[in-house]
Design a protein around this motif. Sequence first.
Motif, PDB file in Angstrom:
ATOM      1  N   GLU A 294     -41.575  60.437  52.404  1.00 13.69           N
ATOM      2  CA  GLU A 294     -40.628  59.383  52.750  1.00 13.69           C
ATOM      3  C   GLU A 294     -39.816  58.987  51.532  1.00 13.69           C
ATOM      4  OE1 GLU A 294     -42.477  55.843  54.215  1.00 13.69           O
ATOM      5  OE2 GLU A 294     -43.512  55.400  52.330  1.00 13.69           O
ATOM      6  N   LEU A 295     -38.512  58.898  51.744  1.00 15.73           N
ATOM      7  CA  LEU A 295     -37.572  58.470  50.713  1.00 15.73           C
ATOM      8  C   LEU A 295     -36.856  57.247  51.268  1.00 15.73           C
ATOM      9  CD1 LEU A 295     -36.052  61.977  49.910  1.00 15.73           C
ATOM     10  CD2 LEU A 295     -37.986  60.865  48.764  1.00 15.73           C
ATOM     11  N   ILE A 296     -37.045  56.103  50.633  1.00 16.67           N
ATOM     12  CA  ILE A 296     -36.518  54.845  51.171  1.00 16.67           C
ATOM     13  C   ILE A 296     -35.742  54.108  50.077  1.00 16.67           C
ATOM     14  CG2 ILE A 296     -37.092  52.614  52.200  1.00 16.67           C
ATOM     15  CD1 ILE A 296     -39.591  53.907  53.355  1.00 16.67           C
ATOM     16  N   GLY A 297     -34.510  53.742  50.396  1.00 18.06           N
ATOM     17  CA  GLY A 297     -33.712  52.937  49.486  1.00 18.06           C
ATOM     18  C   GLY A 297     -33.359  53.637  48.185  1.00 18.06           C
ATOM     19  N   CYS A 298     -33.243  54.969  48.217  1.00 17.36           N
ATOM     20  CA  CYS A 298     -32.957  55.723  46.993  1.00 17.36           C
ATOM     21  C   CYS A 298     -31.472  56.082  46.903  1.00 17.36           C
ATOM     22  CB  CYS A 298     -33.797  56.995  46.952  1.00 17.36           C
ATOM     23  SG  CYS A 298     -35.571  56.693  46.780  1.00 17.36           S
ATOM     24  N   VAL A 299     -31.027  56.328  45.685  1.00 17.88           N
ATOM     25  CA  VAL A 299     -29.658  56.748  45.428  1.00 17.88           C
ATOM     26  C   VAL A 299     -29.695  58.145  44.812  1.00 17.88           C
ATOM     27  CG1 VAL A 299     -27.539  56.305  44.124  1.00 17.88           C
ATOM     28  CG2 VAL A 299     -28.853  54.390  45.083  1.00 17.88           C
ATOM     29  N   PHE A 300     -28.921  59.067  45.405  1.00 12.33           N
ATOM     30  CA  PHE A 300     -28.805  60.434  44.907  1.00 12.33           C
ATOM     31  C   PHE A 300     -27.340  60.678  44.563  1.00 12.33           C
ATOM     32  CE2 PHE A 300     -32.371  60.269  47.803  1.00 12.33           C
ATOM     33  CZ  PHE A 300     -33.368  60.930  47.116  1.00 12.33           C
ATOM     34  N   ARG A 301     -27.057  60.791  43.278  1.00 12.30           N
ATOM     35  CA  ARG A 301     -25.660  60.879  42.845  1.00 12.30           C
ATOM     36  C   ARG A 301     -25.467  62.019  41.846  1.00 12.30           C
ATOM     37  NH1 ARG A 301     -25.206  56.067  41.084  1.00 12.30           N
ATOM     38  NH2 ARG A 301     -24.144  55.119  42.866  1.00 12.30           N
TER      39      ARG A 301
ATOM     40  N   ARG B 189     -43.546  66.234  57.823  1.00 11.75           N
ATOM     41  CA  ARG B 189     -42.573  65.273  58.332  1.00 11.75           C
ATOM     42  C   ARG B 189     -41.846  64.643  57.154  1.00 11.75           C
ATOM     43  NH1 ARG B 189     -41.642  62.010  62.928  1.00 11.75           N
ATOM     44  NH2 ARG B 189     -40.941  59.901  62.449  1.00 11.75           N
ATOM     45  N   THR B 190     -40.536  64.582  57.254  1.00 15.56           N
ATOM     46  CA  THR B 190     -39.712  63.961  56.224  1.00 15.56           C
ATOM     47  C   THR B 190     -38.927  62.816  56.844  1.00 15.56           C
ATOM     48  OG1 THR B 190     -39.472  66.031  55.003  1.00 15.56           O
ATOM     49  CG2 THR B 190     -37.857  64.325  54.568  1.00 15.56           C
ATOM     50  N   GLU B 191     -39.042  61.635  56.250  1.00 14.84           N
ATOM     51  CA  GLU B 191     -38.278  60.480  56.700  1.00 14.84           C
ATOM     52  C   GLU B 191     -37.437  59.970  55.540  1.00 14.84           C
ATOM     53  OE1 GLU B 191     -38.763  56.055  58.740  1.00 14.84           O
ATOM     54  OE2 GLU B 191     -40.496  57.390  58.584  1.00 14.84           O
ATOM     55  N   ILE B 192     -36.137  59.861  55.786  1.00 14.10           N
ATOM     56  CA  ILE B 192     -35.200  59.392  54.764  1.00 14.10           C
ATOM     57  C   ILE B 192     -34.458  58.195  55.335  1.00 14.10           C
ATOM     58  CG2 ILE B 192     -33.242  59.994  53.307  1.00 14.10           C
ATOM     59  CD1 ILE B 192     -34.141  62.927  53.529  1.00 14.10           C
ATOM     60  N   ARG B 193     -34.610  57.054  54.664  1.00 17.75           N
ATOM     61  CA  ARG B 193     -34.091  55.800  55.228  1.00 17.75           C
ATOM     62  C   ARG B 193     -33.385  54.968  54.166  1.00 17.75           C
ATOM     63  NH1 ARG B 193     -37.934  51.555  56.233  1.00 17.75           N
ATOM     64  NH2 ARG B 193     -39.474  53.222  56.427  1.00 17.75           N
ATOM     65  N   ASP B 194     -32.237  54.408  54.546  1.00 18.08           N
ATOM     66  CA  ASP B 194     -31.485  53.490  53.670  1.00 18.08           C
ATOM     67  C   ASP B 194     -31.162  54.111  52.320  1.00 18.08           C
ATOM     68  OD1 ASP B 194     -31.569  51.413  55.590  1.00 18.08           O
ATOM     69  OD2 ASP B 194     -33.573  50.843  54.925  1.00 18.08           O
TER      70      ASP B 194
ATOM     71  N   GLY C 151     -25.157  70.334  51.085  1.00 17.27           N
ATOM     72  CA  GLY C 151     -24.718  69.585  49.903  1.00 17.27           C
ATOM     73  C   GLY C 151     -25.545  68.349  49.635  1.00 17.27           C
ATOM     74  N   GLY C 152     -25.864  67.594  50.682  1.00 13.71           N
ATOM     75  CA  GLY C 152     -26.739  66.435  50.537  1.00 13.71           C
ATOM     76  C   GLY C 152     -28.188  66.811  50.758  1.00 13.71           C
ATOM     77  N   LEU C 153     -28.472  67.431  51.938  1.00 10.63           N
ATOM     78  CA  LEU C 153     -29.840  67.766  52.330  1.00 10.63           C
ATOM     79  C   LEU C 153     -29.921  69.200  52.829  1.00 10.63           C
ATOM     80  CD1 LEU C 153     -30.733  64.673  54.550  1.00 10.63           C
ATOM     81  CD2 LEU C 153     -31.561  65.104  52.248  1.00 10.63           C
ATOM     82  N   TYR C 154     -31.044  69.819  52.531  1.00 13.62           N
ATOM     83  CA  TYR C 154     -31.355  71.134  53.097  1.00 13.62           C
ATOM     84  C   TYR C 154     -32.771  71.050  53.653  1.00 13.62           C
ATOM     85  CZ  TYR C 154     -32.502  76.118  53.342  1.00 13.62           C
ATOM     86  OH  TYR C 154     -32.885  77.368  53.757  1.00 13.62           O
ATOM     87  N   ILE C 155     -32.919  71.169  54.977  1.00 12.24           N
ATOM     88  CA  ILE C 155     -34.232  71.110  55.605  1.00 12.24           C
ATOM     89  C   ILE C 155     -34.443  72.423  56.348  1.00 12.24           C
ATOM     90  CG2 ILE C 155     -35.757  69.857  57.164  1.00 12.24           C
ATOM     91  CD1 ILE C 155     -34.860  68.185  54.784  1.00 12.24           C
ATOM     92  N   ASP C 156     -35.354  73.229  55.849  1.00 14.52           N
ATOM     93  CA  ASP C 156     -35.589  74.560  56.387  1.00 14.52           C
ATOM     94  C   ASP C 156     -36.792  74.537  57.322  1.00 14.52           C
ATOM     95  OD1 ASP C 156     -35.388  77.231  56.838  1.00 14.52           O
ATOM     96  OD2 ASP C 156     -36.091  77.864  54.872  1.00 14.52           O
ATOM     97  N   SER C 157     -36.893  75.558  58.149  1.00 12.89           N
ATOM     98  CA  SER C 157     -38.065  75.826  58.970  1.00 12.89           C
ATOM     99  C   SER C 157     -38.262  74.764  60.033  1.00 12.89           C
ATOM    100  CB  SER C 157     -39.309  75.972  58.078  1.00 12.89           C
ATOM    101  OG  SER C 157     -40.346  76.581  58.790  1.00 12.89           O
ATOM    102  N   VAL C 158     -39.511  74.349  60.294  1.00 14.31           N
ATOM    103  CA  VAL C 158     -39.814  73.510  61.450  1.00 14.31           C
ATOM    104  C   VAL C 158     -40.317  72.139  61.009  1.00 14.31           C
ATOM    105  CG1 VAL C 158     -40.206  75.357  63.087  1.00 14.31           C
ATOM    106  CG2 VAL C 158     -42.058  74.669  61.579  1.00 14.31           C
ATOM    107  N   ILE C 159     -39.647  71.565  60.062  1.00 15.03           N
ATOM    108  CA  ILE C 159     -40.023  70.265  59.515  1.00 15.03           C
ATOM    109  C   ILE C 159     -39.452  69.159  60.397  1.00 15.03           C
ATOM    110  CG2 ILE C 159     -39.851  68.752  57.509  1.00 15.03           C
ATOM    111  CD1 ILE C 159     -39.326  71.372  55.865  1.00 15.03           C
ATOM    112  N   GLN C 160     -40.293  68.222  60.803  1.00 12.02           N
ATOM    113  CA  GLN C 160     -39.785  67.054  61.534  1.00 12.02           C
ATOM    114  C   GLN C 160     -38.990  66.204  60.561  1.00 12.02           C
ATOM    115  OE1 GLN C 160     -42.988  64.886  63.317  1.00 12.02           O
ATOM    116  NE2 GLN C 160     -42.985  66.137  65.154  1.00 12.02           N
ATOM    117  N   THR C 161     -37.803  65.809  60.967  1.00 16.02           N
ATOM    118  CA  THR C 161     -36.913  65.073  60.065  1.00 16.02           C
ATOM    119  C   THR C 161     -36.368  63.841  60.757  1.00 16.02           C
ATOM    120  OG1 THR C 161     -36.255  67.176  59.063  1.00 16.02           O
ATOM    121  CG2 THR C 161     -34.881  65.265  58.593  1.00 16.02           C
TER     122      THR C 161
END
Length: 199
Positions: A86-93, A120-125, A138-148
Motif C-alpha cells: 500500500e502506498l498512501i499519500g505519497c509524492v512521485f516526482r 494486491r497493490t493499493e495506491i491512494r491519495d 510512465g506513472g505505473l507499470y502493473i504486470d501479470s495478475v496483481i490485484q490493483t
Amino acid sequence: MYVSNSVSLHMMNNTFYNNTAPKGGGVLVEASILGARPVISILDSTFEENKAWQEESFNTSASLEGEGGAIATVLRSAVLNIFYVELIGCVFRNNTALRDGGAVAGTMMQQTTDSGNWFRTEIRDCLFVNNLAFFQGGGLYIDSVIQTVLNDNSFIGNTALGDGGLLWHRFQHLPELFPFVASSIHTVIASYHIPSLAI
C-alpha cells in the motif's frame, strides 16, 4: 532500500531523493520463498529524481533490471500466502525507469491462473508528476495478475516512450479505478497477446 521475503516494512514521512539502482531506484521489495508474507506500507513519503537504470536492460528483454524508477515490487514465487503493498499519500516526482514503471512497477515472475489473493497493490491519495518510462507505464507499470486498486490519485505529465503514459496494466484482475486526475503523455488504449490496459 532492499526488502526481501517475509520482512514487513512500514515507513512514514520519508524522502528518497536522487537514488539509483538497477531495479527499484528508491525501494526494491522481492518475495520468493514458500509462505512469505510481506506487507509493505509506505505513507506520506516523497520519491523524487530516483532512477532504475542499468545499461544492459536495453538489450535483455527478459530482464527486470531498469524497472520501477522509485519503487519496484517483485513476486518471484507463485506459492505465497500474501503479498500486500500500500502506498498512501505519497509524492512521485521526476523519477525515471530505463524500462517499465517510471515511478512504480509491480511484477510477478511465475504465471498462475489466479494469484490475486496473494499479490494486491493499493495506491491512494498519491501524486505522480513528470515521471518517465523508456518502455511502458510512465506513472505505473502493473504486470501479470496483481490485484490493483487506485483511489483518489493525481497523474500529471507522466511519459512512456512505449504505451501508457499514466499506467500500463496487464490484467487478469481488472484494476479498480476510483476518482483521479490524469494528464499524461502517450495516453493510449492498447491490446496485447493477453488482455492489457494502457491509459
